[in-house]
Every structure is written in C-alpha cells, then in structure tokens.
Design a protein around this motif. Structure first.
Motif, PDB file in Angstrom:
ATOM      1  N   PRO A  98       8.798  -5.769-101.907  1.00 55.91           N
ATOM      2  CA  PRO A  98       9.452  -4.736-101.093  1.00 55.91           C
ATOM      3  C   PRO A  98       9.221  -3.344-101.670  1.00 55.91           C
ATOM      4  N   HIS A  99       9.001  -2.384-100.785  1.00 53.11           N
ATOM      5  CA  HIS A  99       8.738  -1.006-101.195  1.00 53.11           C
ATOM      6  C   HIS A  99      10.029  -0.358-101.682  1.00 53.11           C
ATOM      7  N   ASP A 100       9.994   0.210-102.909  1.00 51.82           N
ATOM      8  CA  ASP A 100      11.196   0.816-103.487  1.00 51.82           C
ATOM      9  C   ASP A 100      11.219   2.329-103.327  1.00 51.82           C
ATOM     10  N   GLY A 101      10.312   2.872-102.506  1.00 47.92           N
ATOM     11  CA  GLY A 101      10.279   4.310-102.291  1.00 47.92           C
ATOM     12  C   GLY A 101       9.296   5.041-103.178  1.00 47.92           C
ATOM     13  N   TRP A 102       8.738   4.344-104.151  1.00 51.79           N
ATOM     14  CA  TRP A 102       7.793   4.993-105.068  1.00 51.79           C
ATOM     15  C   TRP A 102       6.482   4.223-105.103  1.00 51.79           C
ATOM     16  N   LEU A 103       5.374   4.968-105.103  1.00 46.91           N
ATOM     17  CA  LEU A 103       4.056   4.365-105.201  1.00 46.91           C
ATOM     18  C   LEU A 103       3.424   4.760-106.522  1.00 46.91           C
ATOM     19  N   SER A 104       3.026   3.785-107.308  1.00 46.58           N
ATOM     20  CA  SER A 104       2.359   4.066-108.577  1.00 46.58           C
ATOM     21  C   SER A 104       0.891   4.376-108.320  1.00 46.58           C
ATOM     22  N   THR A 105       0.417   5.503-108.848  1.00 43.20           N
ATOM     23  CA  THR A 105      -0.988   5.862-108.695  1.00 43.20           C
ATOM     24  C   THR A 105      -1.875   5.113-109.682  1.00 43.20           C
ATOM     25  N   GLN A 106      -1.250   4.468-110.686  1.00 42.05           N
ATOM     26  CA  GLN A 106      -1.982   3.798-111.765  1.00 42.05           C
ATOM     27  C   GLN A 106      -2.781   4.782-112.605  1.00 42.05           C
ATOM     28  N   ASP A 107      -2.463   6.075-112.487  1.00 39.52           N
ATOM     29  CA  ASP A 107      -3.099   7.107-113.311  1.00 39.52           C
ATOM     30  C   ASP A 107      -2.150   7.536-114.425  1.00 39.52           C
ATOM     31  N   LEU A 108      -2.696   7.668-115.617  1.00 38.36           N
ATOM     32  CA  LEU A 108      -1.929   8.124-116.772  1.00 38.36           C
ATOM     33  C   LEU A 108      -1.977   9.649-116.829  1.00 38.36           C
ATOM     34  N   VAL A 109      -0.814  10.273-116.912  1.00 35.84           N
ATOM     35  CA  VAL A 109      -0.763  11.731-116.944  1.00 35.84           C
ATOM     36  C   VAL A 109       0.244  12.210-117.991  1.00 35.84           C
ATOM     37  N   THR A 110       0.085  13.457-118.373  1.00 35.82           N
ATOM     38  CA  THR A 110       1.102  14.163-119.146  1.00 35.82           C
ATOM     39  C   THR A 110       1.492  15.408-118.350  1.00 35.82           C
ATOM     40  N   ARG A 111       2.689  15.903-118.615  1.00 36.22           N
ATOM     41  CA  ARG A 111       3.150  17.090-117.895  1.00 36.22           C
ATOM     42  C   ARG A 111       3.582  18.151-118.891  1.00 36.22           C
ATOM     43  N   ASP A 112       3.011  19.351-118.765  1.00 34.76           N
ATOM     44  CA  ASP A 112       3.357  20.458-119.641  1.00 34.76           C
ATOM     45  C   ASP A 112       4.781  20.908-119.309  1.00 34.76           C
ATOM     46  N   PRO A 113       5.710  20.838-120.269  1.00 36.04           N
ATOM     47  CA  PRO A 113       7.099  21.196-119.963  1.00 36.04           C
ATOM     48  C   PRO A 113       7.281  22.671-119.606  1.00 36.04           C
ATOM     49  N   ALA A 114       6.363  23.513-120.055  1.00 34.51           N
ATOM     50  CA  ALA A 114       6.498  24.938-119.787  1.00 34.51           C
ATOM     51  C   ALA A 114       5.935  25.337-118.425  1.00 34.51           C
TER      52      ALA A 114
END
Length: 473
Positions: free
Chosen positions: A336-352
């Motif tokens: 069942p779909h939980d509202g989120w789709l995983s892209t299977q891509d690894l990422v980081t996010r710059d907090p600034a």
C-alpha cells in the motif's frame, strides 16, 4: 480526476499556441507554426476517431520521433485517450513485453519506412493497429511512461493531467526558464519526461520555439544548439557540445540545463569554458516529474539544486523521498502507498542553503557510506578509462570501460593513490563499454550483469546472510 476530464486543460496548450512552435534543425522550411499545429492535430484526431478511438481508449505510440508523433499525442489527448509512450530505441522483445504488460487497445507506429530511431523527422506515415487483447483504461492517467529499468524491468508509470499541469505551473515559477519568442534546443527524446514536459510542453505554454536535432550525431546536435537561447539535454549531449568542432559558437546561449543522469564534472567545466555558460541541473524521475533544480549551475557539479516550489521531500537514511498523493505505478503488485515515493537516490542536504547533492544510488552504497560517485570520478579521471560505474556491495564492484592495456592492478593502484589508504578499492570488471538501457542510462541490473560475469553475486553464509563470492583476479 476522472479519465474523461483531461482533454480540456491539455488541449488548451494547443489552442493557446502562438508563433513558430517547432523547428527541425538544419532543415529549411521545416518550421511548424501554431496554425499548422492545430490543423494537423485536428486532422489526426478525426482519423483516430474513425478507427474507434475515443474516451477511455488505450493507445501505445512507438516509432521514429517526429512532428507527427507530437501531433498524434495531442490528438489522442483531445479524444480523452490514455497514451502509452514507448521508448523509440527499445528492442522488439522489450517492446512486446511492455505491450503485454499494459495491454493497449491500439498501437500507433510512425516512420516504419525509416527503420531508425535515432532520427527526428518532420511528417511521416502513421499506422494504426487494433489489438484484440487490449483493455480500456482502468485509471485516470492520461500518460503512461516507463521507468529507466537500470536495475531491472521498467515499471509502468502513470501521470494524470493534473500532475502534468502542476509541474508546468511549478516550472513557470522558476527564474530563468524559457520565455516567449526564445529558441529552445531540446536534444533528448520526447518519450522521456524531462524532454516532453520541461522541454516541449513548457515551451508550448510559454510561447517559445522548440528546435529538434535531426539526428543524435555531433553535427546534428550542434546544428540544433546553434542560435538557441536555451539548451536542454542529457550529459552526453553537453559532452558533445563541449568538445564539438571549433566552428561551433553559441553567442546567444543564456541557459543550459542537463537532466536524466549525472553530468561529468570535466564535461561541465569544458562546456562552461567553451561557451561561457554554466550547465544547470534539473533533477526528477518519471514517477514524480521535476523534483529539484539548479538552473544557473552555481551550486557546482554533483548538485541537483533545491526542491521545486510545492514539492515535499524527506531524507531517510540518506535516501531521498518525494511526497505523492497516490502511487504512480500501474499493473504492479506493490505494498500500500504510504504517501511517499523513494527515489532510491542517496543525497545530502546543505543545512545553510538547502541544496541537495547526489551521492549515488542505494545499490551503489559502499561499506562505511563511502561516496560511490567519488570513486567513479576517480576512475574516470584515468587517461585509459572512458567510463565507470560503481555498484555497492561488500566490497563494492566497479564496471570499468577501458582499453586492452589497462589491468585491475593498475586501477587498484590508481584508486589507492587518490582515495588514500583508508579509501575503498572496488573489485573491477573490465569491459569494452558500459551496458546501457534503451534510454541510454547505465544498466545496473545485477542479475543481467552476473549472467555476463560482470558482477559477482553474493553467496549465502551460514548465518543466512549473503556474502560476496571471491572474484578471481
């Protein structure tokens, strides 16, 4: 949205078109204006209606990319038909498997007389075939495309009219997108989401003119880019333009956007030095449409920009997820779909800054979380390596496209030199060229690779977990 409600909003793109709409680069007299677009679309809609195509019909499109293909797409949408776009470079066996999966009632093919999928032609013949085993639309999706299939069989992905129009609205909110009267060179195949939505549909909505290359040769790509204010393509296209014949100049270029795969930093730098414009990035998936952008290229290679307005994302365990109200997958037996789709891509996010940076795929995650893209970049920097991809395992394994003179020992020493003694040195599989999907992406299907001795399948351990079989060097 019901399956009979997409004709009005999507057909309005055709009704509101103005000025020159499409041009086939290098072909004098190939310009299509807004009037011709409407006439050809209406004519094909009448033809398709005579074949019995109407609301809820399912129709697969395949063949030589052409103006006729685009007219047919709009004509079918005006009839409230569900359109299945097939990759033009897919082989017959793959195409038959996808048709069996989707079971369209009709298959429309273009340009069979050409017998080539690497061309873009003007008008060509249209052949409509009725499939007795076809089924009418069971969902409200107006467009069905297929995921890249890099890790296995492509999945059928549905897009609703609302999702397409929402993506166009988000693109309109971005600074720097093509404006009225500008020429936009769309170098990738229109069967791909990036080229179709961000390229063709957006330009049609904005009053810009799309220029298509007549072929995927360096000369044809250069002809399409010459005179354009905006160039949209994939990494291979920008590599070609970066190292094109010295006669190529792009004095009017103001925006270059790459999508579909990771752009090599060396090619990005060469393009910027040659043409004076940084290559921006558009990141998305077939399932979600555009997710994030860095149109200016200011964030540098490896960055995929900041999330598009209205797009909700999350990062769990380093993996990027995108919020979707419903599952985009058709014909799949999935949880069942939980509202989120995983892209299977690894990422980081710059907090600034909020800028996202791509680290690779989940399947390329190496022990200790070592950046697989960094290993790939080190391998590609070797003068005898033409391309490389790292597949994470324990230890990671690398497919390396190279000449006959290079050895695994040479590559191990090279990685040790640039990754340091604590760096991960993968197991190497030396190949003449990297295997790719019909869409041009590097194939990461481990079963397929193992069948050709290009990947060592993990073996079962006594504790039930899997371990890598030793590769003989």
């Amino acid at each position: 949205m019901s399956q009979q409600s997409w004709s009005a909003p999507l057909s309005s793109l055709v009704r509101r078109a103005r000025g020159p709409v499409w041009v086939q680069a290098g072909r004098p007299g190939s310009e299509v204006d807004a009037t011709a677009l409407r006439v050809r679309t209406d004519r094909l809609a009448h033809t398709f209606r005579c074949h019995g195509i109407g609301p809820g019909s399912t129709v697969a499109l395949h063949g030589t990319p052409s103006f006729t293909q685009l007219w047919s797409l709009f004509a079918l949408w005006s009839l409230d038909a569900q359109v299945v776009l097939l990759e033009p470079r897919s082989g017959q066996a793959e195409r038959e498997a996808l048709l069996e999966l989707c079971a369209p009632q009709y298959v429309i093919t273009f340009g069979e007389l050409y017998g080539r999928e690497d061309l873009f032609v003007g008008e060509c013949e249209v052949l409509v075939r009725r499939r007795r085993t076809g089924r009418p639309a069971r969902t409200g999706h107006c467009l069905v495309q297929f995921s890249s299939g890099t890790t296995g069989r492509p999945k059928a992905v549905g897009r609703t009219a609302r999702s397409l129009l929402t993506e166009l609205e988000r693109l309109r909110s971005l600074t720097g997108m093509p404006g009225e009267g500008e020429r936009v060179a769309v170098l990738g195949p229109v069967a791909h989401s990036f080229s179709l939505v961000a390229g063709v549909l957006y330009a049609l909505d904005a009053g810009a003119t799309v220029v298509f290359p007549t072929a995927q040769t360096p000369g044809a790509l250069a002809d399409a880019a010459r005179g354009a204010q905006v160039v949209m393509g994939g990494p291979r296209h920008f590599a070609v333009l970066a190292h094109a014949d010295e006669a190529l100049t792009l004095p009017g270029l103001r925006l270059a956007v790459s999508g579909g795969d990771v752009l090599d930093a060396e090619d990005a730098g060469a393009f910027a030095r040659r043409h004076g414009v940084l290559v921006g990035q558009g990141y998305g998936t077939t399932e979600t449409g555009m997710v994030s952008t860095d149109l200016s290229g200011a964030a540098g290679p490896g960055a995929i920009g900041t999330p598009m307005p209205g797009v909700r994302i999350r990062i769990l365990g380093g993996v990027l997820g995108v919020h979707l109200p419903e599952s985009p997958y058709l014909y799949e037996d999935l949880p069942p779909h939980d509202g989120w789709l995983s892209t299977q891509d690894l990422v980081t996010r710059d907090p600034a800054t909020g800028v996202l940076r791509l680290r690779g795929r989940v399947e390329s995650l190496t022990p200790g979380g070592v950046d697989a893209l960094r290993i790939e970049a080190v391998l590609r920097a070797h003068q005898d390596v033409t391309d490389a991809v790292v597949l994470g395992a324990d230890p990671p394994q690398a497919l390396v496209a190279c000449g006959d003179g290079l050895t695994r020992t040479d590559l191990a020493a090279w990685c040790h030199r640039f990754l340091g003694p604590s760096g991960i040195s993968p197991r190497f599989h030396l190949v003449p060229e990297l295997p790719r999907t019909a869409g041009g992406k590097v194939l990461r299907d481990r079963e397929w690779l193992h069948g050709r001795s290009w990947f060592s399948r993990p073996a079962e351990r006594q504790d039930g977990r899997r371990q890598e079989r030793r590769e003989r060097r």
